[in-house]
Write a protein that holds these residues in place. Sequence first.
Motif, short mmCIF file in Angstrom:
data_model
loop_
_atom_site.label_atom_id
_atom_site.label_comp_id
_atom_site.label_asym_id
_atom_site.label_seq_id
_atom_site.Cartn_x
_atom_site.Cartn_y
_atom_site.Cartn_z
N PRO A 4 -58.75 38.84 131.39
CA PRO A 4 -57.76 38.57 130.34
C PRO A 4 -58.11 37.39 129.45
O PRO A 4 -58.04 37.48 128.22
CB PRO A 4 -56.47 38.31 131.14
N LEU A 5 -58.51 36.27 130.06
CA LEU A 5 -58.79 35.08 129.25
C LEU A 5 -60.05 35.26 128.40
O LEU A 5 -60.09 34.82 127.24
CB LEU A 5 -58.93 33.86 130.15
N VAL B 25 -59.06 37.44 125.42
CA VAL B 25 -58.18 36.74 124.47
C VAL B 25 -58.96 35.70 123.68
O VAL B 25 -58.81 35.57 122.46
CB VAL B 25 -56.99 36.11 125.21
N ARG C 118 -49.45 40.90 119.44
CA ARG C 118 -49.52 40.28 120.76
C ARG C 118 -49.46 41.30 121.89
O ARG C 118 -50.19 41.21 122.87
CB ARG C 118 -48.39 39.27 120.92
N ARG C 119 -48.59 42.31 121.77
CA ARG C 119 -48.46 43.30 122.84
C ARG C 119 -49.76 44.09 123.01
O ARG C 119 -50.20 44.36 124.13
CB ARG C 119 -47.30 44.24 122.52
N LEU D 37 -52.76 43.00 122.15
CA LEU D 37 -53.78 42.06 122.60
C LEU D 37 -53.76 41.92 124.11
O LEU D 37 -54.80 42.05 124.79
CB LEU D 37 -53.57 40.70 121.94
N TRP D 38 -52.59 41.70 124.69
CA TRP D 38 -52.51 41.49 126.13
C TRP D 38 -52.68 42.78 126.91
O TRP D 38 -53.13 42.78 128.05
CB TRP D 38 -51.20 40.78 126.49
N THR D 39 -52.31 43.91 126.29
CA THR D 39 -52.58 45.19 126.94
C THR D 39 -54.08 45.43 127.06
O THR D 39 -54.59 45.80 128.13
CB THR D 39 -51.94 46.35 126.15
N ALA E 215 -56.35 43.14 126.99
CA ALA E 215 -56.89 42.11 127.87
C ALA E 215 -56.74 42.48 129.34
O ALA E 215 -57.63 42.21 130.16
CB ALA E 215 -56.20 40.77 127.59
N TRP E 216 -55.62 43.12 129.68
CA TRP E 216 -55.40 43.51 131.07
C TRP E 216 -56.27 44.69 131.47
O TRP E 216 -56.84 44.71 132.56
CB TRP E 216 -53.93 43.84 131.28
#
Length: 409
Positions: free
Chosen positions: A308-309, A312, A322-323, A325-327, A329-330
């Motif tokens: 994830p990091l 990002v 944002r949603r 991006l983190w999806t 990333a996971w």
Amino acid sequence: MLPLVAVFGVALLVSVLVSGLAARTVLSTSLVFLGAGVLVGPGALGLVDVSVDSPVVETLADLALVTVLFTDGMRLGLRDLAHAGRAPVRALGIGMPLTILAIGGLVGWLTPLSWPAAFLVGAVLSPTDPVFASAIVGRVEVPYKLRRLLNVESGLNDGLALPIVVILLAAMDGTDPHPLQVAGELALGIVIGVALPLVAALLVRLPRLGATPQLQPLGPLAVGIITYAVCELTSANQYLAAFLGGATVATIAPRAKEAFEALGEQLAELGKFAALLVFGALLTPTLLGDLGWGGWAVAVLALLVVRPLSFVVAQVGVPIPRRELWTAAWFGPKGFASVVYGLLVLASGDPEAQRAFALIAVCIAVSIVAHSSTDVPVSRLFDVEEEAGVPASDDERDGERDGEVRERD
């Protein structure tokens, strides 16, 4: 061999019967095959005798990865790659090196492995595979940009990781690979992957030649098989050739792509399931017994922190909601490329090879469980209600096409 075929048939039938439930819940058909392999393998019931040095293991994983890459390439096409945008480029050019360095640092710090072996583990675990996030990449309501990002990233990072794995594997056992040799294998893979589909397309256009509707889906399959065989004979990078071969077919022969699409998806699924079954059978208590708390810590940190990091950080400055991006990333699951490269490590015969493979296997298994059981819940964040694979309505397809046009403009 026959018991393994029988187990595969039973697991396949079970997967078909529960596939509707799996499309709506955290249950995953991938977990059915992984669990079946563990259950019938030498570490449990012992119904099948699968060893790490068995030729069928490496061959099966190799063919599965080539099939998946060829199908992924056909799904994208060279035009899509040319318009992929900054996000996939940053994921590959920044996120992937960060992942290798971070996982390598954790392995070197938390386990007894040497630093060359530690960064080798990082390189093996750097490729991603969206097959365990099928509810994300396979549903039309999920934003097209997000689906394309995950597909392009996973399609290219397999081949990009290979030269790094080869170099670090040689460094671990004390040999010195020639950079020109590695570069030549990659370049030859590119040439073969692009040239063979072009030759096939020219042959189809010759007078009095052409495929009947019944046999048309087998044309791309023949190109894929020939590509793999030529790469094996010439020592070219077969993974890069397979991906570019599929993308070239999709670009120059859209009708052939459309005819092959259903068959290709089914072949890719069968290859993935077979590789998962064999991989599960290799996960024995003996193999995992000396992993230690440091290895388990690496598996958890690689899943929850490193991917994830790294992703990002790589996307800083790229305008991604944002949603999404983190999806993205996971969903950096470890899959068939990591399985194949892990087997290369194990086959090297180095004293650290078995311990490195045990760590790689645990990271892959943890990733499979975590990602394949969260794709449906995460997909619901995008208000996705339909079962995976159900055709979209006319309005939904029009919306997706409009999204693709906007992306290319």
